[in-house]
Design an enzyme around this catalytic site. Structure first.
Site, PDB file in Angstrom:
ATOM      1  N   ASP A 106       0.846  -1.203   0.000  1.00 49.38           N
ATOM      2  CA  ASP A 106       0.000   0.000   0.000  1.00 49.38           C
ATOM      3  C   ASP A 106       0.879   1.250   0.000  1.00 49.38           C
ATOM      4  O   ASP A 106       0.641   2.200  -0.749  1.00 49.38           O
ATOM      5  CB  ASP A 106      -0.886   0.047   1.256  1.00 49.38           C
ATOM      6  CG  ASP A 106      -1.899  -1.072   1.359  1.00 49.38           C
ATOM      7  OD1 ASP A 106      -3.072  -0.830   1.049  1.00 49.38           O
ATOM      8  OD2 ASP A 106      -1.528  -2.192   1.751  1.00 49.38           O
ATOM      9  N   THR A 146      -6.866  -4.826   0.706  1.00 53.81           N
ATOM     10  CA  THR A 146      -5.630  -5.122   1.441  1.00 53.81           C
ATOM     11  C   THR A 146      -5.756  -6.378   2.301  1.00 53.81           C
ATOM     12  O   THR A 146      -4.855  -7.216   2.332  1.00 53.81           O
ATOM     13  CB  THR A 146      -5.225  -3.925   2.331  1.00 53.81           C
ATOM     14  OG1 THR A 146      -5.027  -2.775   1.503  1.00 53.81           O
ATOM     15  CG2 THR A 146      -3.937  -4.208   3.084  1.00 53.81           C
TER      16      THR A 146
END
Length: 308
Positions: free
Chosen positions: A51, A122
């Site tokens: 990320d 995620t």
């Protein structure tokens, strides 16, 4: 000559290459094995090294080329010098061959807001559910989502060692959406796609009210919109305030460019100007077809609980 192309089409062409680079970063971090997982607000709200690096790459690459843009990314990162190897300065030439819709030809750089989710899904990424993962770059003008890019880093990842890994979908309102085969869900079937890891009573009540033939529970807003445009689901129903503007901006464009509709649970359009609150506090309702049918089935109890 770059100057012969409009700002919008140059930005979309750059965002395409930048999203591909981010997808490469996402795959590399997983392959190296050290995900560097951090819990943000709770155990289902995670951030990884992928990320962080993907967002640095996207935001820095676009800001260098388009310094007057407003770029809003999901991850709250300290401003630091970005490693040159994270910078992508290419652009997808195929996009520059396309005509810019007339209503967007005069747009200036400073008029645009870019919403970035460097790694949507995620939690699923950390659990190996790799087809749920997308990179999202959405472009808004006057509060409306008008262009977007979705990269799927692991598209085809179960198709064997010789398969080409990853694909990039892009779209501009008034031009169309490209990079996939549009398919409608089976006629007469109500197949609902909804959250896998952010469930609640409200979410369940709203899904049940749709009278579904089947319910798919998957990660990632980008992934769910792809299910709609590829005929795997009829409606994306999320009666919860968990989703953010960077989750919906790019996917909304792809859906709208092929005649679909994404709104909040009340049927209101979402706003994407730079001052807007990041949370989609009234949930999400998205369909490729028959939006009114699904909107009409949202219970009043759900509507009253989710205030725009």
């Amino acid at each position: 000559m770059a100057s012969s192309h409009t700002v919008l089409m140059r930005l979309v062409a750059s965002a395409y290459s930048v999203a591909q680079k981010a997808g490469t970063i996402v795959r590399r971090v997983l392959a190296e094995g050290d995900l560097g997982i951090v819990e943000k607000t709770c155990a289902t709200d995670l951030q990884t090294k992928a990320d962080r690096l993907a967002q640095m790459s996207i935001c820095s690459s676009l800001a260098r080329k388009f310094p007057k843009l407003t770029i809003i990314g999901e991850e709250d990162l300290p401003s630091e010098e970005v490693d040159q190897e994270l910078i992508e300065d290419g652009q997808w030439e195929e996009i520059l061959k396309q005509p810019c819709p007339s209503q967007y030809r005069a747009i200036k750089e400073e008029d645009l807001v870019v919403w970035v989710d460097p790694l949507d899904g995620t939690k699923e990424y950390t659990e190996g559910l790799l087809d749920n993962v997308t990179v999202l770059i959405g472009i808004a003008y006057e509060g409306k989502a008008i262009a977007g890019v979705i990269n799927q880093p692991y598209y085809n990842y179960q198709a064997g060692p010789d398969a080409v890994l990853g694909r990039t979908i892009w779209g501009v309102l008034g031009l169309g959406a490209f990079g996939f085969q549009l398919k409608e869900a089976p006629a007469g079937k109500h197949i609902i796609t909804t959250t896998r890891s952010h469930g609640s009573k409200l979410v369940t009540d709203c899904v049940t009210a749709m009278n579904p033939d089947d319910v798919l529970r998957v990660g990632g807003a980008g992934n769910k919109i792809i299910q709609l445009i590829e005929g795997k689901a009829s409606a994306y129903v999320f009666a919860s305030p968990g989703c953010k503007k960077w989750d919906t901006c790019a996917p909304e464009v792809i859906l709208h460019a092929v005649g679909g509709k994404l709104t909040d649970i009340h049927g209101n359009a979402l706003q994407y100007n730079k001052e807007v609150k990041h949370m989609n506090s009234a949930g999400v309702l998205a369909t490729l077809r028959n939006h009114n049918y699904y909107a009409s089935r949202v219970p009043e109890s759900v509507k009253s609980a989710l205030v725009p």
